[in-house]
Write an enzyme that holds these catalytic residues in place. Structure first.
Site, short mmCIF file in Angstrom:
data_model
loop_
_atom_site.label_atom_id
_atom_site.label_comp_id
_atom_site.label_asym_id
_atom_site.label_seq_id
_atom_site.Cartn_x
_atom_site.Cartn_y
_atom_site.Cartn_z
N GLY A 182 0.84 -1.19 0.00
CA GLY A 182 0.00 0.00 0.00
C GLY A 182 0.87 1.24 0.00
N ARG A 241 4.01 6.26 1.53
CA ARG A 241 4.43 7.67 1.54
C ARG A 241 3.90 8.42 0.32
NH1 ARG A 241 10.70 8.24 -0.40
NH2 ARG A 241 10.69 6.69 -2.05
N ASP A 272 8.13 7.09 8.05
CA ASP A 272 7.75 8.48 8.29
C ASP A 272 6.90 9.08 7.19
OD1 ASP A 272 9.58 8.87 6.24
OD2 ASP A 272 11.10 9.83 7.50
N GLY A 273 6.74 8.35 6.07
CA GLY A 273 5.91 8.84 4.99
C GLY A 273 6.52 9.98 4.20
N ARG A 323 3.49 13.57 -8.76
CA ARG A 323 3.60 12.62 -9.87
C ARG A 323 2.29 12.57 -10.64
NH1 ARG A 323 6.25 6.94 -8.60
NH2 ARG A 323 4.36 6.49 -7.44
N ARG A 326 -1.71 -1.37 -10.56
CA ARG A 326 -0.52 -2.20 -10.70
C ARG A 326 -0.91 -3.67 -10.66
NH1 ARG A 326 3.11 1.27 -7.24
NH2 ARG A 326 1.80 2.99 -6.59
N ASP A 340 4.63 -4.67 -7.62
CA ASP A 340 3.96 -3.41 -7.29
C ASP A 340 4.47 -2.26 -8.14
OD1 ASP A 340 6.22 -4.13 -5.45
OD2 ASP A 340 6.09 -2.01 -4.93
N ASP A 385 7.94 4.55 -10.77
CA ASP A 385 8.77 4.36 -9.58
C ASP A 385 10.26 4.33 -9.93
OD1 ASP A 385 9.50 4.18 -7.01
OD2 ASP A 385 8.37 2.38 -6.53
#
Length: 483
Positions: A87, A90, A122-123, A173, A180, A249, A259
């Site tokens: 999931g 971040r 920490d995202g 983005r 995916r 993913d 990515d």
């Protein structure tokens, strides 16, 4: 009423079953500051580029964009072969912007803060990796390769802690979607046939509307995704791109590259080239990318079996037939691509050996992948240590003889110019640009690199620094994902 600056959101993913996402607002940051803004992309999206370039709050999470529905997507992933429930840890999908011509584009903040899927993280994201994704994704767009794009990088005025404190940043983005293979793996794990049917229909509607109404939607989706992934990986092999973390993913159902973590472009040709610091076994090496993509699509097919046919044996037979066809279809795609790189339009039996013999010589003599093909344009034998040998001279004569059958060599040179970039985002140039931005706050190096990469097929002087391979002390041996 707040201005929208051209954003027109219609958030269809947020209308899917809640099992596929969790509503999650981005966390505000201390002092957002616009580092890079993509005016050309903003114009393509129909946004007010000049106004938005002055609005770092809109791309940091400090201001809620009107019409957005922030959420974190749920998905799984085979990471180096091991299945994990993941999931967006971040990343936060703000919503789907509709362009004037009706295209739907995800707008996502990467580094927007913790989500329910952060798994203790920490995202956040560091400035260097976000600039890297901006540069490489825009380079891929310039190369004509399907890719997510980068709209903005905003410094957040706060440190993020990795091995050491680093300046934090948020990337905006833009993608056709963030669906995916891992999305379907997550959905299949819920063991809910209605959820799978909904997701199949949604994906077909969003990316393959011509396949809606097919008697077997699941099989139609598998066929479409296989075709898109073959086209995408062929492009990667054309320009020497190495994704680095080709987990399930990171395989989009739209056929876009996504990515850009430890990705890199190959300098010296070597099928076994690996840059990612975490790929210690070479799973995602340059030459392995086609086979790994087939493996990832096999995992995708597994999620669809129950929706292909009630008889599991028949479903397996259908999927197996498609996946067995991968190798021959990809090989044909690769061969056509390599013919283009060598200026060949017709097909002759000896073409494959002509191509593989050249690649073997390039690997043996450590020839630069990008420059070799550009140097061949015009028919002159390239000069340099990699080419000054009898074996290459013999190959060059064979190639020229083969070109005589094409009829018009000017057409061959034009074809080669269209398929062989003069420049790529070479790793040492990217690292220099990121270092200048991170350590000195100097964005001029990044901006010069971006300007050059916007027109990668144009002829350039042989002494142009962006054409030059790295010197021995400039070679980048490892890249890092930035998490």
């Amino acid at each position: 009423m707040s201005p929208t600056y051209g954003f027109q959101f219609d958030n269809s993913y947020a209308r899917l079953p809640e099992a596929l996402f969790s509503l999650s607002a981005p966390q505000p940051v201390a002092k957002p500051d616009m580092v890079l803004f993509n005016h050309a992309l903003a114009d393509e999206l129909g946004l007010d580029a000049d106004a938005l370039a002055q609005q770092p709050d809109w791309f940091s999470g400090n201001t809620e964009i009107p019409g957005s529905t922030p959420l974190a997507q749920a998905y799984a992933g085979h990471q180096f072969g091991n299945l994990t429930m993941l999931g967006d840890g971040r990343a936060i999908l703000l919503g789907e912007h509709l362009t004037e011509d009706g295209r739907r584009r995800d707008i996502q903040l990467k580094g927007g803060g913790r989500t329910p899927f952060s798994r203790g993280g920490d995202g956040r994201a560091a400035l260097g990796p976000m600039l890297r994704e901006y540069v490489i994704s825009e380079a891929m767009h310039g190369l004509g390769i399907p890719t997510s794009r980068s709209l903005a990088v905003v410094a957040n005025g706060e440190p993020v802690y990795r091995d050491q404190p680093l300046p934090g940043a948020i990337l905006t983005r833009v993608a056709a979607s963030h669906l995916r293979v891992g999305t379907f793996q997550y959905a299949a794990a819920q063991q809910d046939p209605a959820l799978m049917d909904t997701l199949i229909d949604y994906t077909l509607h969003r990316h393959y509307p011509d396949q809606q109404g097919n008697d077997n939607p699941a099989l139609a989706l598998l066929d479409a995704v296989i075709a898109e992934q073959i086209a995408l990986v062929t492009h990667w092999m054309r320009v020497g791109f190495i994704h680095g973390v080709l987990n399930t993913d990171n395989v989009t159902l739209s056929g876009e590259t996504i990515d850009y973590g430890p990705c890199a472009f190959m300098d010296r040709y070597d099928q076994d080239t690996v840059f990612s610091s975490i790929d210690r076994q070479g799973r995602y090496a340059f030459g392995n990318q086609p086979a790994i993509t087939q493996w990832n699509l096999t995992r995708f097919a597994e999620t669809l079996l129950s929706r292909m046919d009630d008889d599991v044996d028949r479903a397996i037979e259908m999927a197996t037939e498609r996946l067995k066809g991968w190798s021959s279809t990809y090989d044909a795609s690769w061969l056509a691509m390599m013919r283009n790189k060598l200026g060949l339009t017709g097909e002759q039996a000896e073409d494959e050996s002509l191509i593989t013999d050249l690649l073997s010589l390039m690997q043996l003599h450590k020839a630069d992948y990008t420059n070799t093909f550009r140097l061949l344009i015009g028919g002159q034998q390239p000069q340099g240590q990699a080419y000054n040998n009898d074996a290459f001279a013999s190959w060059h004569a064979r190639w020229l003889a083969r070109l005589e059958h094409e009829g018009n060599v000017d057409d061959s040179w034009a074809r080669m110019r269209q398929n062989n970039p003069a420049i790529i985002p070479r790793n040492h140039q990217v690292e220099k640009a990121l270092q200048a931005a991170e350590e000195d706050g100097d964005l001029s190096v990044v901006n010069r690199l971006l300007a050059a990469l916007s027109d990668p097929y144009a002829d350039r002087d042989a002494e142009d620094p962006y054409v030059q391979p790295p010197k021995e002390d400039e070679v980048v041996c490892a890249t890092f994902c930035g998490t």
